[in-house]
Enzyme design. Structure first.
Site, PDB file in Angstrom:
ATOM      1  CB  THR A   1     -17.821  89.184  21.727  1.00  0.00           C
ATOM      2  OG1 THR A   1     -16.621  88.725  21.229  1.00  0.00           O
ATOM      3  CG2 THR A   1     -18.325  90.503  20.622  1.00  0.00           C
TER       4      THR A   1
ATOM      5  CD  GLU B   1     -14.196  87.575  18.122  1.00  0.00           C
ATOM      6  OE1 GLU B   1     -14.372  87.952  17.083  1.00  0.00           O
ATOM      7  OE2 GLU B   1     -14.352  86.482  18.317  1.00  0.00           O
TER       8      GLU B   1
ATOM      9  CE1 TYR C   1     -20.274  87.814  16.882  1.00  0.00           C
ATOM     10  CE2 TYR C   1     -18.038  87.874  17.520  1.00  0.00           C
ATOM     11  CZ  TYR C   1     -19.496  87.468  17.985  1.00  0.00           C
ATOM     12  OH  TYR C   1     -19.689  87.237  19.204  1.00  0.00           O
TER      13      TYR C   1
ATOM     14  CE  LYS D   1     -22.429  90.324  20.331  1.00  0.00           C
ATOM     15  NZ  LYS D   1     -23.780  89.687  20.569  1.00  0.00           N
TER      16      LYS D   1
HETATM   17  P1  NAD Z   1     -25.209  80.829  18.929  1.00  0.00           P
HETATM   18  O1  NAD Z   1     -24.602  81.079  17.455  1.00  0.00           O
HETATM   19  O2  NAD Z   1     -24.886  79.335  19.459  1.00  0.00           O
HETATM   20  O3  NAD Z   1     -26.580  81.091  19.104  1.00  0.00           O
HETATM   21  C1  NAD Z   1     -27.169  82.140  18.484  1.00  0.00           C
HETATM   22  C2  NAD Z   1     -28.867  81.779  18.771  1.00  0.00           C
HETATM   23  O4  NAD Z   1     -29.546  83.144  18.355  1.00  0.00           O
HETATM   24  C3  NAD Z   1     -29.449  80.795  18.073  1.00  0.00           C
HETATM   25  O5  NAD Z   1     -30.361  79.981  18.630  1.00  0.00           O
HETATM   26  C4  NAD Z   1     -30.263  81.398  17.014  1.00  0.00           C
HETATM   27  O6  NAD Z   1     -31.201  80.701  16.432  1.00  0.00           O
HETATM   28  C5  NAD Z   1     -30.751  82.702  17.544  1.00  0.00           C
HETATM   29  N1  NAD Z   1     -30.778  83.838  16.458  1.00  0.00           N
HETATM   30  C6  NAD Z   1     -30.161  84.109  15.676  1.00  0.00           C
HETATM   31  N2  NAD Z   1     -30.769  85.264  14.827  1.00  0.00           N
HETATM   32  C7  NAD Z   1     -32.062  85.368  15.709  1.00  0.00           C
HETATM   33  C8  NAD Z   1     -32.924  86.172  15.398  1.00  0.00           C
HETATM   34  N3  NAD Z   1     -32.988  87.048  14.391  1.00  0.00           N
HETATM   35  N4  NAD Z   1     -33.879  86.229  16.287  1.00  0.00           N
HETATM   36  C9  NAD Z   1     -34.061  85.415  17.270  1.00  0.00           C
HETATM   37  N5  NAD Z   1     -33.028  84.512  17.510  1.00  0.00           N
HETATM   38  C10 NAD Z   1     -32.128  84.473  16.806  1.00  0.00           C
HETATM   39  O7  NAD Z   1     -24.202  81.776  19.664  1.00  0.00           O
HETATM   40  P2  NAD Z   1     -23.594  81.650  21.135  1.00  0.00           P
HETATM   41  O8  NAD Z   1     -22.095  81.293  20.765  1.00  0.00           O
HETATM   42  O9  NAD Z   1     -24.549  80.823  22.037  1.00  0.00           O
HETATM   43  O10 NAD Z   1     -23.517  83.106  21.331  1.00  0.00           O
HETATM   44  C11 NAD Z   1     -24.973  83.726  22.251  1.00  0.00           C
HETATM   45  C12 NAD Z   1     -24.218  85.305  22.455  1.00  0.00           C
HETATM   46  O11 NAD Z   1     -22.922  85.397  23.119  1.00  0.00           O
HETATM   47  C13 NAD Z   1     -24.067  86.098  20.899  1.00  0.00           C
HETATM   48  O12 NAD Z   1     -24.597  87.369  21.148  1.00  0.00           O
HETATM   49  C14 NAD Z   1     -22.470  86.241  21.004  1.00  0.00           C
HETATM   50  O13 NAD Z   1     -22.248  87.306  20.358  1.00  0.00           O
HETATM   51  C15 NAD Z   1     -22.088  86.306  22.422  1.00  0.00           C
HETATM   52  N6  NAD Z   1     -20.885  85.677  22.704  1.00  0.00           N
HETATM   53  C16 NAD Z   1     -20.537  84.293  22.342  1.00  0.00           C
HETATM   54  C17 NAD Z   1     -19.233  83.937  22.721  1.00  0.00           C
HETATM   55  C18 NAD Z   1     -18.777  82.605  22.284  1.00  0.00           C
HETATM   56  O14 NAD Z   1     -17.355  82.196  22.874  1.00  0.00           O
HETATM   57  N7  NAD Z   1     -19.671  81.649  21.652  1.00  0.00           N
HETATM   58  C19 NAD Z   1     -18.506  84.781  23.448  1.00  0.00           C
HETATM   59  C20 NAD Z   1     -18.628  85.888  23.985  1.00  0.00           C
HETATM   60  C21 NAD Z   1     -19.944  86.412  23.639  1.00  0.00           C
HETATM   61  O1  DAU Z   2     -13.614  86.088  21.718  1.00  0.00           O
HETATM   62  C1  DAU Z   2     -15.350  85.920  21.890  1.00  0.00           C
HETATM   63  C2  DAU Z   2     -15.615  85.231  20.678  1.00  0.00           C
HETATM   64  O2  DAU Z   2     -15.142  83.762  20.436  1.00  0.00           O
HETATM   65  C3  DAU Z   2     -17.044  85.100  20.421  1.00  0.00           C
HETATM   66  O3  DAU Z   2     -17.540  86.480  20.185  1.00  0.00           O
HETATM   67  C4  DAU Z   2     -17.442  84.355  19.079  1.00  0.00           C
HETATM   68  O4  DAU Z   2     -19.102  84.244  19.007  1.00  0.00           O
HETATM   69  C5  DAU Z   2     -16.948  82.944  19.034  1.00  0.00           C
HETATM   70  O5  DAU Z   2     -17.202  82.286  17.661  1.00  0.00           O
HETATM   71  C6  DAU Z   2     -15.592  83.169  19.332  1.00  0.00           C
HETATM   72  O6  DAU Z   2     -14.831  83.805  18.196  1.00  0.00           O
HETATM   73  P1  DAU Z   2     -13.274  83.040  17.608  1.00  0.00           P
HETATM   74  O7  DAU Z   2     -13.411  83.481  16.077  1.00  0.00           O
HETATM   75  O8  DAU Z   2     -12.192  83.205  18.529  1.00  0.00           O
HETATM   76  O9  DAU Z   2     -13.751  81.500  17.755  1.00  0.00           O
HETATM   77  P2  DAU Z   2     -13.429  80.031  16.768  1.00  0.00           P
HETATM   78  O10 DAU Z   2     -13.843  79.051  17.343  1.00  0.00           O
HETATM   79  O11 DAU Z   2     -14.187  80.617  15.243  1.00  0.00           O
HETATM   80  O12 DAU Z   2     -11.885  80.404  16.359  1.00  0.00           O
HETATM   81  C7  DAU Z   2     -11.022  80.049  17.446  1.00  0.00           C
HETATM   82  C8  DAU Z   2      -9.615  79.987  17.138  1.00  0.00           C
HETATM   83  O13 DAU Z   2      -9.417  79.066  16.374  1.00  0.00           O
HETATM   84  C9  DAU Z   2      -9.355  81.348  15.975  1.00  0.00           C
HETATM   85  O14 DAU Z   2      -8.025  81.776  16.323  1.00  0.00           O
HETATM   86  C10 DAU Z   2      -9.514  80.706  14.723  1.00  0.00           C
HETATM   87  C11 DAU Z   2      -9.032  79.320  14.904  1.00  0.00           C
HETATM   88  N1  DAU Z   2      -9.542  78.467  14.145  1.00  0.00           N
HETATM   89  C12 DAU Z   2     -10.955  78.258  14.091  1.00  0.00           C
HETATM   90  C13 DAU Z   2     -11.516  77.331  13.192  1.00  0.00           C
HETATM   91  C14 DAU Z   2     -13.194  77.259  13.003  1.00  0.00           C
HETATM   92  C15 DAU Z   2      -8.824  77.403  13.445  1.00  0.00           C
HETATM   93  O15 DAU Z   2      -7.688  77.522  13.415  1.00  0.00           O
HETATM   94  N2  DAU Z   2      -9.389  76.413  12.568  1.00  0.00           N
HETATM   95  C16 DAU Z   2     -10.934  76.315  12.607  1.00  0.00           C
HETATM   96  O16 DAU Z   2     -11.346  75.274  11.632  1.00  0.00           O
END
Ligand code: NAD
Ligand code: DAU
Length: 352
Positions: A134, A136, A159, A163
């Site tokens: 990420t 972050e 978090y 990471k």
């Molecule tokens: P998510 O929370 O939707 O999915 C995570 C998955 O990991 C789930 O299917 C869960 O069952 C599995 N998991 C959790 N713990 C586990 C374990 N101990 N063993 C095996 N499986 C396990 O996450 P996401 O949003 O799809 O993110 C996927 C990856 O991408 C993460 O590493 C996250 O840090 C990274 N990432 C996410 C974002 C975002 O915006 N969502 C952005 C940048 C990077």
């Molecule tokens: O930047 C990449 C990251 O983006 C990933 O690594 C994380 O897995 C993913 O969860 C995401 O993190 P954020 O904290 O940015 O995402 P989130 O959707 O939780 O929040 C986005 C923005 O919105 C953040 O500034 C917090 C705000 N927010 C979020 C929620 C859930 C609100 O204002 N209200 C809410 O209820």
């Protein structure tokens, strides 16, 4: 790389993982794709019903901390590489329960690296370990500037600290043992199948149920948004063409203030739901800010653009419309994931 690859994708039942699995299963019918996932609250096999009967797709349930099971699976499928997405991924949950993030993201990644190191040594192969991370890890930005691959790490939430730690372990395995690794650091993803704890699907679900829209602080924090299928394409490219030992930043070129995003989403939902009275905007409530809330993320993704030719294909307007359409057409998916544990989490996080 050989055409007889077997790739273990961890976290393949999650949001981004399921898009990566679908893409690789469809693009590379000659590969064996193994989705290894613990199916926590965030993992959902309903995300993959369209690929589950393909002959090159396999699902194995388990924990990345279970080195014995992972070792058995690596041998069973003669795995040639890992794409590691399994994680605890929600910042608010990391504030509530930091140690589960250490267990999964830090210890889980270290266990996976170690079992893969032993397995590749025994098998005499040079398997690639791709760690999906990420933006972050770089901390927060002020109103100007961008994260580059050279920006020093400065994580500020449990978090992002977990990471960042996992990124360091992956790099350490490259430096110490010569493991062929790649890492990517990506901005905020959105799209179908995202669990409704994250900003966009949470707001969509609340609008759909006429519930308040909780915007943290003044809604002035800025995030960069990328459509999930564009991220999956970048992951495919980096896995196949990225250079060993390198990091690639991935971004969407779409910086938005949270409140502007929520207002835009309200307008889109008003149109799509044919709302007759008022606007979904009337549901917006400014609530207590997130602890340590990072002000702004913004990504310089010129490295992946110049070296691998990747740019985001989906503009935000198109991606948001596709996302809303998907959620409105998939009531059953949402109703299924919003079980009792979601409701308990929602009450703890937002009160009633
Ligand atoms: P998510 O929370 O939707 O999915 C995570 C998955 O990991 C789930 O299917 C869960 O069952 C599995 N998991 C959790 N713990 C586990 C374990 N101990 N063993 C095996 N499986 C396990 O996450 P996401 O949003 O799809 O993110 C996927 C990856 O991408 C993460 O590493 C996250 O840090 C990274 N990432 C996410 C974002 C975002 O915006 N969502 C952005 C940048 C990077
Ligand atoms: O930047 C990449 C990251 O983006 C990933 O690594 C994380 O897995 C993913 O969860 C995401 O993190 P954020 O904290 O940015 O995402 P989130 O959707 O939780 O929040 C986005 C923005 O919105 C953040 O500034 C917090 C705000 N927010 C979020 C929620 C859930 C609100 O204002 N209200 C809410 O209820």
């Amino acid at each position: 790389m050989s055409s007889t690859q077997a790739i273990l994708i961890t976290g393949g039942a999650g949001f981004i993982g399921s898009h990566v699995v679908r893409r690789l299963v469809n693009q590379y019918p000659e590969y064996t794709i193994i989705n290894f996932d613990l199916l926590t609250y965030a993992g959902n096999l309903d995300n993959l019903t369209d690929v589950e009967s393909k002959p090159n797709y396999h699902f194995e349930k388990g924990d990345i901390n279970d080195m014995e099971l992972v070792g058995q699976l690596l041998r069973k499928y003669n795995v040639t590489g890992i794409i590691h997405l399994a994680a605890e991924s929600h910042v608010d949950r990391s504030i509530e329960d930091p140690l589960s993030f250490v267990r999964t993201n830090v210890l889980g990644t270290a266990s996976l690296l170690e079992v893969f190191r032993r397995y590749t040594k025994e098998a005499g192969i040079n398997g690639r370990f791709y760690h999906v991370s990420t933006d972050e890890v770089y901390g927060e930005l002020g109103d100007t500037g961008y994260f580059t691959e050279r920006t020093p790490y400065s994580p500020r939430s449990p978090y992002s600290a977990s990471k960042a730690s996992s990124d360091h372990f992956v790099r350490a395995y490259h430096e110490t043992y010569g493991m062929p690794i790649v890492i990517s650091n990506c901005s905020n993803n959105y799209g179908p199948n995202q669990f409704p704890e994250k900003l966009i699907p949470l707001m969509i679900n609340n609008i759909r149920n006429n519930k308040e829209l909780p915007v943290y602080g003044e809604g002035a924090n800025i995030r960069d948004w990328l459509y999930v299928e564009d991220h999956a394409e970048a992951i495919d490219l980096i896995y196949h063409k990225g250079k060993d030992g390198e990091t690639y930043n991935i971004g969407g070129d779409t910086e938005l203030k949270n409140i502007d995003l929520v207002r835009t989403l309200c307008k889109v939902m008003d149109e799509k739901m044919g709302r007759l009275l008022g606007s979904a905007e009337d549901l917006i409530r400014f609530v207590k800010d997130r602890a340590g809330h990072d002000h702004r993320y913004a990504i310089d993704f010129s490295k992946i653009k110049n070296e691998l030719g990747w740019t985001p294909a989906t503009d935000f307007k198109t991606g948001l419309a596709k996302t809303v359409d998907w959620y409105l057409a998939n009531d059953a998916w949402i109703d299924h994931v919003i079980d009792g544990s979601y409701r308990q989490y929602y009450e703890r996080q937002y009160g009633q």
